[in-house]
Design a protein around this motif. Sequence first.
Motif, PDB file in Angstrom:
ATOM      1  N   GLU A  54       1.916 -12.782   6.105  1.00 27.11           N
ATOM      2  CA  GLU A  54       0.306 -13.595   5.784  1.00 27.11           C
ATOM      3  C   GLU A  54       1.283 -14.434   6.586  1.00 27.11           C
ATOM      4  OE1 GLU A  54      -0.225 -13.954   1.883  1.00 27.11           O
ATOM      5  OE2 GLU A  54      -0.967 -11.651   1.878  1.00 27.11           O
ATOM      6  N   ALA A  55       1.896 -15.138   6.184  1.00 25.08           N
ATOM      7  CA  ALA A  55       2.520 -16.765   5.964  1.00 25.08           C
ATOM      8  C   ALA A  55       3.143 -16.760   7.868  1.00 25.08           C
ATOM      9  CB  ALA A  55       3.390 -17.545   5.341  1.00 25.08           C
ATOM     10  N   ALA A  72       9.374 -21.334   2.372  1.00 18.97           N
ATOM     11  CA  ALA A  72       8.478 -22.544   2.822  1.00 18.97           C
ATOM     12  C   ALA A  72       9.410 -23.361   4.067  1.00 18.97           C
ATOM     13  CB  ALA A  72       7.514 -23.263   2.001  1.00 18.97           C
ATOM     14  N   PRO A  73       9.679 -23.692   3.624  1.00 19.85           N
ATOM     15  CA  PRO A  73      10.600 -24.869   4.880  1.00 19.85           C
ATOM     16  C   PRO A  73      10.707 -23.885   6.424  1.00 19.85           C
ATOM     17  CG  PRO A  73      11.606 -25.100   2.430  1.00 19.85           C
ATOM     18  CD  PRO A  73      10.867 -23.685   2.761  1.00 19.85           C
ATOM     19  N   GLY A  74      11.069 -22.971   6.187  1.00 22.06           N
ATOM     20  CA  GLY A  74      11.405 -22.397   7.518  1.00 22.06           C
ATOM     21  C   GLY A  74      10.105 -21.348   8.278  1.00 22.06           C
ATOM     22  N   ILE A  75       8.538 -21.225   7.149  1.00 18.86           N
ATOM     23  CA  ILE A  75       7.901 -20.924   8.098  1.00 18.86           C
ATOM     24  C   ILE A  75       7.255 -21.520   9.318  1.00 18.86           C
ATOM     25  CG2 ILE A  75       5.859 -20.437   7.722  1.00 18.86           C
ATOM     26  CD1 ILE A  75       6.847 -18.453   6.212  1.00 18.86           C
ATOM     27  N   PRO A  76       8.031 -22.805  10.019  1.00 24.20           N
ATOM     28  CA  PRO A  76       7.134 -23.475  11.288  1.00 24.20           C
ATOM     29  C   PRO A  76       8.586 -22.515  12.064  1.00 24.20           C
ATOM     30  CG  PRO A  76       7.062 -24.844   9.107  1.00 24.20           C
ATOM     31  CD  PRO A  76       7.710 -23.792   8.724  1.00 24.20           C
ATOM     32  N   HIS A  77       9.101 -22.639  11.958  1.00 25.28           N
ATOM     33  CA  HIS A  77      11.023 -22.111  12.725  1.00 25.28           C
ATOM     34  C   HIS A  77      10.786 -20.529  13.082  1.00 25.28           C
ATOM     35  CE1 HIS A  77      12.545 -26.313  11.762  1.00 25.28           C
ATOM     36  NE2 HIS A  77      12.432 -25.805  10.601  1.00 25.28           N
ATOM     37  N   MET A  78      10.113 -19.900  11.885  1.00 19.75           N
ATOM     38  CA  MET A  78       9.777 -18.540  11.749  1.00 19.75           C
ATOM     39  C   MET A  78       8.648 -18.140  12.985  1.00 19.75           C
ATOM     40  SD  MET A  78      10.242 -16.861   7.926  1.00 19.75           S
ATOM     41  CE  MET A  78      10.877 -17.383   7.143  1.00 19.75           C
ATOM     42  N   LYS A  79       8.037 -19.476  13.152  1.00 19.20           N
ATOM     43  CA  LYS A  79       6.760 -19.033  14.178  1.00 19.20           C
ATOM     44  C   LYS A  79       7.486 -19.278  15.408  1.00 19.20           C
ATOM     45  CE  LYS A  79       2.966 -20.220  10.704  1.00 19.20           C
ATOM     46  NZ  LYS A  79       1.888 -20.001  10.230  1.00 19.20           N
ATOM     47  N   GLU A  80       8.027 -20.511  14.901  1.00 19.84           N
ATOM     48  CA  GLU A  80       8.562 -20.929  16.521  1.00 19.84           C
ATOM     49  C   GLU A  80       9.353 -20.143  17.569  1.00 19.84           C
ATOM     50  OE1 GLU A  80      11.191 -25.033  18.817  1.00 19.84           O
ATOM     51  OE2 GLU A  80      10.228 -24.685  16.492  1.00 19.84           O
ATOM     52  N   ARG A  88       8.244  -8.724   2.743  1.00 16.18           N
ATOM     53  CA  ARG A  88       7.515  -8.594   4.241  1.00 16.18           C
ATOM     54  C   ARG A  88       6.398  -8.582   3.713  1.00 16.18           C
ATOM     55  NH1 ARG A  88      10.610  -6.734   8.146  1.00 16.18           N
ATOM     56  NH2 ARG A  88      12.177  -4.889   5.939  1.00 16.18           N
ATOM     57  N   ALA A  89       5.791  -8.600   2.854  1.00 12.09           N
ATOM     58  CA  ALA A  89       4.212  -8.609   2.895  1.00 12.09           C
ATOM     59  C   ALA A  89       3.544 -10.095   3.093  1.00 12.09           C
ATOM     60  CB  ALA A  89       3.466  -7.953   1.596  1.00 12.09           C
ATOM     61  N   PHE A 102       6.310 -10.368  12.991  1.00  9.76           N
ATOM     62  CA  PHE A 102       7.463 -10.609  12.994  1.00  9.76           C
ATOM     63  C   PHE A 102       7.490  -9.864  11.613  1.00  9.76           C
ATOM     64  CE2 PHE A 102      10.092 -13.133   9.774  1.00  9.76           C
ATOM     65  CZ  PHE A 102      10.472 -14.258  10.324  1.00  9.76           C
ATOM     66  N   ALA A 103       6.648 -10.323  10.484  1.00  8.77           N
ATOM     67  CA  ALA A 103       7.249  -9.437   9.237  1.00  8.77           C
ATOM     68  C   ALA A 103       8.150  -8.260   9.336  1.00  8.77           C
ATOM     69  CB  ALA A 103       6.090  -9.241   8.396  1.00  8.77           C
ATOM     70  N   ALA A 104       7.175  -6.611  10.311  1.00  9.62           N
ATOM     71  CA  ALA A 104       7.964  -5.647  10.670  1.00  9.62           C
ATOM     72  C   ALA A 104       9.004  -6.236  11.536  1.00  9.62           C
ATOM     73  CB  ALA A 104       6.819  -5.067  11.807  1.00  9.62           C
TER      74      ALA A 104
END
Length: 135
Positions: free
Chosen positions: A77-78, A29-37, A72-73, A83-85
């Motif tokens: 979604e998140a 969860a804390p990394g999701i915004p960074h993954m998106k950015e 990965r699934a 990104f997941a691929a």
Amino acid sequence: RVILAMGEPLPIREKGIDAVMEVCKENLAPGIPHMKEYGAEKIVIAYEPVWSIGTGVTASPEQAQETHKAIRAYLAEAVSEEFAAAVRIQYGGSANAKNAAALGACPDVDGFLVGGASLKPEIKDIVDLLAAAKA
């Protein structure tokens, strides 16, 4: 680059994949915004079950694949399907020359985060076995 390592203790693993994924989601969860950015090129995920770190006990290939696939699934979604691929999801729980081929053959295991075995001559075997499994 960042390696986001996560994993569950043994009592959680024993409850099954849904319980494991609750812990993984909390860890991610804390990394999701960074993954998106920053995208998959800058972030590596390491699934490292706490119960296997330095113990010599490792997840079975079936457990590793099931968990990596579920991670990965969730990331699809998140964050996004792209990104997941693209993100590298490594296995980090007591990977060694004895289990590298079987774990490396799992389609959602993209590599290893090798701990103690990286200090031993067997690291060459681990690299060779993973390369052969992914060839």
